[in-house]
Design a protein around this motif. Structure first.
Motif, PDB file in Angstrom:
ATOM      1  N   VAL A  89     -18.242 -91.914  98.740  1.00 58.38           N
ATOM      2  CA  VAL A  89     -19.194 -92.863  99.329  1.00 58.38           C
ATOM      3  C   VAL A  89     -19.299 -92.622 100.829  1.00 58.38           C
TER       4      VAL A  89
ATOM      5  N   ALA B  17     -22.779 -97.216  98.851  1.00 58.09           N
ATOM      6  CA  ALA B  17     -21.686 -98.005  98.269  1.00 58.09           C
ATOM      7  C   ALA B  17     -21.945 -98.397  96.824  1.00 58.09           C
ATOM      8  N   ASP B  18     -23.208 -98.546  96.441  1.00 61.36           N
ATOM      9  CA  ASP B  18     -23.520 -98.917  95.057  1.00 61.36           C
ATOM     10  C   ASP B  18     -23.624 -97.685  94.152  1.00 61.36           C
ATOM     11  N   HIS B  19     -23.236 -96.521  94.671  1.00 60.63           N
ATOM     12  CA  HIS B  19     -23.242 -95.236  93.965  1.00 60.63           C
ATOM     13  C   HIS B  19     -24.639 -94.733  93.655  1.00 60.63           C
ATOM     14  N   THR B  20     -25.649 -95.260  94.347  1.00 61.54           N
ATOM     15  CA  THR B  20     -26.959 -94.630  94.342  1.00 61.54           C
ATOM     16  C   THR B  20     -26.998 -93.738  95.567  1.00 61.54           C
TER      17      THR B  20
ATOM     18  N   SER C 168     -31.040 -90.717  91.600  1.00 63.63           N
ATOM     19  CA  SER C 168     -29.596 -90.830  91.407  1.00 63.63           C
ATOM     20  C   SER C 168     -29.200 -90.329  90.027  1.00 63.63           C
TER      21      SER C 168
ATOM     22  N   ILE D 223     -36.534 -98.763  95.096  1.00 63.32           N
ATOM     23  CA  ILE D 223     -35.293 -98.884  94.323  1.00 63.32           C
ATOM     24  C   ILE D 223     -35.400 -98.093  93.021  1.00 63.32           C
TER      25      ILE D 223
END
Length: 152
Positions: free
Chosen positions: A96, A137-140, A82, A75
């Protein structure tokens, strides 16, 4: 008529047990031999079993801890790449779930492009393609690094 004979028990009532089967020793000559348990042996076996069980549980916890540490590292790496991707030049708004390509220019700056490394034609305009990335979806970004050079 004869009188009933009274039988007198020759054993003293103080020496007779009410429940002879619960005595910790043989109460007659024909009784089974009762030997005291070796407390050290019993304790030793119990401690060995306990140590084996707790070692197994600690091993499972250690494996779970390693997995969590690996996930945390993944992560952290995803956040770092990112941030690098978001600081790169991009002439569009990423969507996305779509796949893009992350390049490094010859001057050291980064660029995010919709064009794949094999789609540039004869002349590859970058130093190298760092990775193929997909916005989550979490923009990573889900990153697949490239080990081969596309400028040959």
């Amino acid at each position: 008529m004869e009188e009933a004979k009274v039988i007198i028990n020759p054993i003293s009532p103080d020496k007779v047990a009410e429940a002879p089967g619960l005595l910790a020793y043989a109460h007659t000559a024909g009784s089974a031999v009762i030997r005291p348990e070796d407390k050290g042996k019993i304790t030793g076996r119990a401690v060995a079993a306990m140590r084996e069980q707790t070692d197994m549980q600690l091993s499972q916890l250690y494996k779970q801890m390693q997995l969590l540490a690996e996930q945390a590292t993944a992560i952290r790496n995803r956040v770092e790449i990112s941030e690098r991707i978001y600081s790169a030049q991009m002439n569009f708004e990423p969507v996305v779930g779509h796949t893009y390509h992350f390049y490094q220019r010859k001057n050291g700056t980064d660029l995010l492009s919709m064009i794949g490394p094999n789609e540039w034609g004869r002349k590859f305009p970058f130093e190298r393609c760092l990775a193929t990335v997909r916005m989550m979806a979490d923009h990573t970004w889900d990153v697949q690094y490239h080990e081969v050079s596309f400028n040959e």
